[in-house]
Motif scaffolding. Structure first.
Motif, short mmCIF file in Angstrom:
data_model
loop_
_atom_site.label_atom_id
_atom_site.label_comp_id
_atom_site.label_asym_id
_atom_site.label_seq_id
_atom_site.Cartn_x
_atom_site.Cartn_y
_atom_site.Cartn_z
N ILE A 1 0.84 -1.20 0.00
CA ILE A 1 0.00 0.00 0.00
C ILE A 1 0.88 1.25 0.00
CG2 ILE A 1 -1.67 1.29 1.41
CD1 ILE A 1 -2.71 -1.55 2.32
N GLY A 2 0.68 2.07 -1.03
CA GLY A 2 1.46 3.30 -1.16
C GLY A 2 0.78 4.45 -0.43
N LYS A 3 1.56 5.48 -0.11
CA LYS A 3 1.01 6.55 0.75
C LYS A 3 -0.07 7.37 0.05
CE LYS A 3 4.69 10.06 0.08
NZ LYS A 3 4.14 10.49 -1.19
N ASP A 4 -0.05 7.41 -1.28
CA ASP A 4 -1.07 8.19 -1.98
C ASP A 4 -2.19 7.32 -2.55
OD1 ASP A 4 0.40 10.52 -1.50
OD2 ASP A 4 1.67 10.12 -3.26
N ASP A 5 -2.16 6.04 -2.21
CA ASP A 5 -3.14 5.11 -2.79
C ASP A 5 -4.53 5.28 -2.19
OD1 ASP A 5 -1.32 3.87 -4.40
OD2 ASP A 5 -1.14 2.05 -3.18
N LEU A 6 -5.50 4.99 -3.03
CA LEU A 6 -6.84 4.69 -2.52
C LEU A 6 -6.89 3.18 -2.33
CD1 LEU A 6 -9.27 6.83 -4.73
CD2 LEU A 6 -8.75 7.13 -2.28
#
Ligand code: GLY
Ligand code: MN
Ligand code: MN
Length: 441
Positions: free
Chosen positions: A284-289
């Motif tokens: 999970i990336g920090k800008d992901d939804l």
């Protein structure tokens, strides 16, 4: 379900007492079927009576599932053929068959179970002998063994010539349903006997949920709610989708969930644009939804909820804009929901909002479906929806090239004047999502 829980408790007490009673209690609980689930036998008898009142004449034969794996406890219900489970509550005996013949004078219904096999019973599970205890547990006056099926149906067909096929219809590549094979053979041997289409009957009854079904479905919602909340609270950039899924599913169980309504979808970023994503390794990336489409089941009843939220806890302005379009589409659909509406019009209401926002090609699935013992439950959605139907409204916008998918899915109960959102208490608006995620962060 209730019976099993009670028996389990009785056994535990008896075992700890360590008396002769313990042995009796244990013997009593042996042998499938253990009973009907999730309601008592009279509930299913009443349903069969409703079906027979609608049939009036003829015969209906309904086969249960051939493969039921034991040891799944209450969730054996989901392995049984849904129509069969709805009519009998018998979910722990593979190869069972139901026969209905409403115009017969006295006995009008039969349950047939496979013959016992002492050898396999020493490996798999013990099965109950025919007799009074069998009648008590199943609610059937006449329980026979399946080798009697051909003879029984041939005899009945001589007086009851319509051989009613209750469905469901299967595709051309699926095996021919065993009941249609049986009817074909009987029609060749009994002059005048013929197969009749009655596939609309059970869906027309199953679509209207009984209050006791709604009560169980609300328990499934409650467990589902706990899981979605746990995921929203726990998510952190750097976790894998699989780790988040494990946290959520543990919360389902802790809140009374007995099984999963379907394979949980936990998809981050671009993965969320693949509708039936089954991965879990994505980091999970920090800008992901994050899109989570997952629900607990209780007593064999499904639930179906999707939430989309930012890994960081705050939507970016662009994410928020898309989210609000999807929410507006859901609300437009819900605004037209009420008894008597045609589902096509509900779908169109949501689609129009998404089209006007310039995303016509990014919403590429239907806006919802019925829910019950099956996630995609039985019922004719081309007809006006009745009060008591439960369905999802789940619009979405998916743009793979921009690494996101957004879906909001809630479960609604149709009422005479509108619809009640059953999936309450799970943050739904962007502000609600952000407020929950801000707690403890
Ligand atoms: N989770 C399956 C569906 O939304 O239809
Ligand atoms: Mn759905
Ligand atoms: Mn879903």
């Amino acid at each position: 379900m209730q019976r099993r829980t009670l028996l389990g408790a009785a056994l535990a007490t008896a075992a700890s007492a360590g008396t002769a009673f313990a042995q009796d209690a244990a013997r009593f609980a042996h042998g499938t079927p253990l009973g009907t689930v999730p309601f008592s036998p009279d509930v299913f008898r009443e349903r069969r009576q409703r079906v027979m009142a609608a049939m009036k004449t003829g015969i209906a034969v309904l086969h249960g599932a051939d493969n039921i794996e034991h040891g799944q406890s209450e969730e054996e219900a989901s392995q049984q053929v849904a129509n069969f489970a709805w009519l009998t509550g018998i979910v722990d005996e593979p190869g069972a068959v139901l026969v209905l013949a409403p115009a017969e004078r006295t006995v009008k219904e039969w349950l047939l179970l496979p013959s016992r096999n002492p050898e396999t019973e020493r490996w798999d599970i013990e099965r109950l002998a025919l007799g009074e205890e069998m009648e008590r547990r199943t609610g059937f006056q006449k329980v026979l063994r399946t080798p009697s099926l051909g003879g029984l149906v041939t005899g009945l067909a001589q007086r009851n010539k319509e051989l009613r096929f209750l469905g469901p219809i299967v595709g051309p590549n699926a095996p021919v349903p065993p009941v249609l094979e049986l009817y074909g053979k009987v029609a060749q041997r009994v002059p005048g006997a013929r197969t009749v289409d009655d596939t609309a009957l059970l869906p027309s009854l199953r679509i209207v949920k009984e209050p006791r079904e709604l009560a169980i479905m609300r328990k499934a919602v409650e467990a589902t709610r706990a899981g979605h909340l746990a995921a929203m609270r726990a998510v952190r950039p750097g976790m894998t989708e699989g780790e988040l899924k494990a946290i959520m599913e543990a919360a389902f169980r802790a809140a009374g969930g007995k099984g999963l309504s379907y394979h949980s979808i936990v998809a981050s970023g671009r993965n969320a644009a693949s509708l039936h994503y089954r991965g879990g390794n994505g980091v999970i990336g920090k800008d992901d939804l994050i899109l989570i489409d997952a629900a607990a089941s209780v007593g064999g009843y499904a639930c179906d909820v999707t939430r989309t939220f930012p890994a960081s806890g705050r939507f970016t302005p662009a994410q928020r804009k898309t989210y609000d379009i999807v929410l507006a589409a859901q609300e437009a659909a819900v605004a037209v929901l009420k008894a008597g509406v045609i589902f096509e019009d509900v779908d169109a209401a949501a689609r129009e909002v998404i089209r006007k926002a310039g995303h016509a090609d990014d919403f590429y699935h239907g806006v919802g479906h019925l829910v019950g013992t099956e996630v995609h439950d039985a019922g004719d959605m081309s007809k006006p929806l009745p009060a008591g139907a439960v369905l999802t409204i789940e619009p979405g916008i998916y743009v793979q090239a921009q690494n996101y998918g957004v879906r909001i899915e809630d479960q609604y109960l149709i009422t005479p004047t509108g619809a009640e959102r059953m999936s309450v208490g799970i943050p739904r608006t962007a502000a609600e999502v952000e407020a929950l995620m801000a707690e403890g962060r």
